[in-house]
Design a protein around this motif. Structure first.
Motif, PDB file in Angstrom:
ATOM      1  N   PRO A   1       0.965  -1.313  -0.076  1.00 56.71           N
ATOM      2  CA  PRO A   1       0.069   0.090  -0.080  1.00 56.71           C
ATOM      3  C   PRO A   1       0.857   1.320  -0.105  1.00 56.71           C
ATOM      4  O   PRO A   1       0.475   2.221  -0.703  1.00 56.71           O
ATOM      5  CB  PRO A   1      -0.861  -0.135   1.391  1.00 56.71           C
ATOM      6  CG  PRO A   1      -0.782  -1.674   1.577  1.00 56.71           C
ATOM      7  CD  PRO A   1       0.640  -2.133   1.243  1.00 56.71           C
TER       8      PRO A   1
ATOM      9  N   ARG B   1      -4.086  -1.173  -1.834  1.00 56.20           N
ATOM     10  CA  ARG B   1      -4.542  -1.673  -0.529  1.00 56.20           C
ATOM     11  C   ARG B   1      -4.854  -2.959  -0.464  1.00 56.20           C
ATOM     12  O   ARG B   1      -5.614  -3.515  -1.471  1.00 56.20           O
ATOM     13  CB  ARG B   1      -5.467  -0.781   0.316  1.00 56.20           C
ATOM     14  CG  ARG B   1      -4.772   0.709   0.416  1.00 56.20           C
ATOM     15  CD  ARG B   1      -5.751   1.650   1.112  1.00 56.20           C
ATOM     16  NE  ARG B   1      -5.074   2.911   1.524  1.00 56.20           N
ATOM     17  CZ  ARG B   1      -4.398   2.881   2.557  1.00 56.20           C
ATOM     18  NH1 ARG B   1      -4.062   1.892   3.521  1.00 56.20           N
ATOM     19  NH2 ARG B   1      -3.657   4.084   2.770  1.00 56.20           N
TER      20      ARG B   1
ATOM     21  N   HIS C   1     -10.289  -5.493  -1.381  1.00 55.25           N
ATOM     22  CA  HIS C   1     -10.369  -4.199  -0.485  1.00 55.25           C
ATOM     23  C   HIS C   1     -11.147  -3.408  -1.748  1.00 55.25           C
ATOM     24  O   HIS C   1     -11.798  -2.289  -1.284  1.00 55.25           O
ATOM     25  CB  HIS C   1      -9.126  -3.766  -0.617  1.00 55.25           C
ATOM     26  CG  HIS C   1      -9.023  -2.379   0.129  1.00 55.25           C
ATOM     27  ND1 HIS C   1      -8.726  -1.149  -0.798  1.00 55.25           N
ATOM     28  CD2 HIS C   1      -9.144  -1.824   1.049  1.00 55.25           C
ATOM     29  CE1 HIS C   1      -8.817  -0.149  -0.015  1.00 55.25           C
ATOM     30  NE2 HIS C   1      -9.075  -0.647   1.393  1.00 55.25           N
TER      31      HIS C   1
ATOM     32  N   HIS D   1      -9.494  -2.654   5.600  1.00 60.12           N
ATOM     33  CA  HIS D   1      -8.432  -2.907   4.750  1.00 60.12           C
ATOM     34  C   HIS D   1      -7.140  -2.716   5.656  1.00 60.12           C
ATOM     35  O   HIS D   1      -7.122  -2.287   6.779  1.00 60.12           O
ATOM     36  CB  HIS D   1      -8.232  -1.554   3.664  1.00 60.12           C
ATOM     37  CG  HIS D   1      -8.280  -0.190   4.426  1.00 60.12           C
ATOM     38  ND1 HIS D   1      -9.310   0.485   4.732  1.00 60.12           N
ATOM     39  CD2 HIS D   1      -6.963   0.422   4.787  1.00 60.12           C
ATOM     40  CE1 HIS D   1      -8.747   1.505   5.246  1.00 60.12           C
ATOM     41  NE2 HIS D   1      -7.458   1.592   5.358  1.00 60.12           N
TER      42      HIS D   1
ATOM     43  N   SER E   1      -3.677  -1.513   7.071  1.00 56.76           N
ATOM     44  CA  SER E   1      -3.253  -0.289   7.523  1.00 56.76           C
ATOM     45  C   SER E   1      -1.969  -0.631   7.947  1.00 56.76           C
ATOM     46  O   SER E   1      -1.684  -1.626   8.766  1.00 56.76           O
ATOM     47  CB  SER E   1      -4.041   0.788   8.357  1.00 56.76           C
ATOM     48  OG  SER E   1      -4.213  -0.108   9.512  1.00 56.76           O
TER      49      SER E   1
END
Length: 385
Positions: free
Chosen positions: A307, A313, A370, A379, A381
């Motif tokens: 990402p 992502r 996603h 999603h 992170s």
């Protein structure tokens, strides 16, 4: 206002431009080409031929398997990650040179390809000098030392010094890069005062052993294997993954990848010592490190790095464990069971390739998942593990 409900003009500005999307797609396509070619070359070396056995690209991939995987695939990926981190367009000279150099290897131009790989590693070292200048810390210095190790390995590769001289430096580049990233991740974790000096001593031993590996005798190889095993022990004892493996979700998955990789690093170190002493453990030494350790590290970090680097992502799920489990089981079949029953070795090698393909499919499926659930909080992170 909800952060995902931006006005149309602002939303359009936040979207990457068509040129940036084209550049990202081009890099992804080249990286996919390199990893597929490198894997195909590895299979061909084991007698498992995909496609026409007389294809020139396959012969080149077979001959340059290690260079394609380490300098071409991983060198390009790491170079892109570092270029994105420093936010300078000229930093992309390193990954572009590595990618083109690897393509030249596939095209049957090994001399030109080797020189471009060397140029790419030198440009990458220059980027790391900039990183140290911006942030002088232990982990950034280790990243620079790893880049210099890659340059040394590529100088020896250009000079056609052979795998015994080149591979210890190439592996040192990857190992120091991983050690530096783990040191950064655990910088806030309380450790014993002797932990950091012990790490620096082990890595210094590794570099010294790499320098001695091309010398006659067994001392350099034995020392290199001992350093690998000592590093594996250090990582198991001091890495934060020992704590995050008790958590849930992505953090636990990453910790499982890391800890299992450290086990393979230790086994690779033992096999490296055995190889130096004349035992037939070369395949175990190279692939316990190259697949068991390095690919496990890659599987751990892709959900966080992709990402940030490519803007792709991922939606994490338990299905991420499938390629990881297959990788370890196939390595056991290749290295352990293959010693007992030789027929299991090619099956394990083929399953290694399937595990890599399954991981690629898993990442693609997670990206699509996603996109379908865009705007949700499920999603991936970036997080520390």
């Amino acid at each position: 206002m909800h952060p995902d409900r931006r006005p149309p003009e602002r939303a359009r500005r936040a979207e990457p431009s068509a040129l940036k999307r084209l550049i990202r797609f081009s890099f992804l396509a080249v990286v996919a080409l390199l990893v597929v070619s490198g894997v195909a070359g590895g299979l061909a070396r084991a007698g498992i031929v995909l496609g026409r056995p007389d294809a020139s690209w396959l012969a080149a991939a077979t001959l340059s398997h290690a260079a394609l995987m380490i300098c071409g695939f991983l060198g390009t990926v790491i170079g892109i990650e570092r270029a994105v981190a420093v936010h300078r367009p000229d930093a992309f000279v390193a990954p572009v040179a590595c990618a083109v150099g690897a393509i030249l290897l596939l095209a049957g131009a090994p001399w030109a390809g080797a020189w471009l790989l060397l140029a790419g590693s030198v440009a990458f070292a220059a980027v790391n000098v900039l990183v140290v200048h911006r942030q002088r810390a232990a982990h950034t210095v280790l990243l620079l030392v790893g880049a210099v190790a890659w340059c040394i390995g590529n100088v020896l590769y250009v000079a056609n010094c052979g795998p015994a001289a080149v591979l210890p430096w190439w592996f040192a580049f990857l190992i120091l890069t991983i050690a530096a990233e783990r040191l950064e991740m655990t910088r806030l974790m309380p450790r014993r005062p002797a932990a950091a000096p012990a790490l620096y001593a082990i890595l210094g031993l590794l570099l010294g052993a790499a320098a001695l590996s091309s010398a006659p005798g067994t001392f350099g190889g034995v020392l290199y294997g001992v350093a690998l095993t000592m590093l594996a022990i250090w990582l198991v004892v001091f890495d934060i993954a020992r704590r995050t493996v008790r958590t849930q979700g992505l953090s636990r998955y990453m910790a499982v990848c890391l800890l299992s990789g450290y086990v393979w690093l230790g086994l690779g170190g033992v096999a490296w010592v055995g190889t130096a002493l004349g035992c037939p453990e070369r395949d175990a030494a190279l692939h316990a490190i190259g697949l068991g350790f390095i690919v496990s590290m890659m599987m751990a970090h892709v959900p966080v790095i992709l990402p940030a680097v490519a803007g792709i992502r991922l939606r994490y799920g338990a299905f991420f464990y499938l390629p990881l489990v297959l990788l370890h089981l196939s390595l056991l079949a290749r290295l352990a069971a293959g010693t007992i029953h030789p027929g299991l070795r090619p099956m394990g090698i083929a399953a290694n390739a399937v595990a890599l393909a399954l991981f690629g499919a898993t990442v693609a499926a997670a990206a699509l998942a996603h996109r379908r659930s865009a705007g949700s909080t499920s999603h991936v992170s970036p997080s520390e593990t």
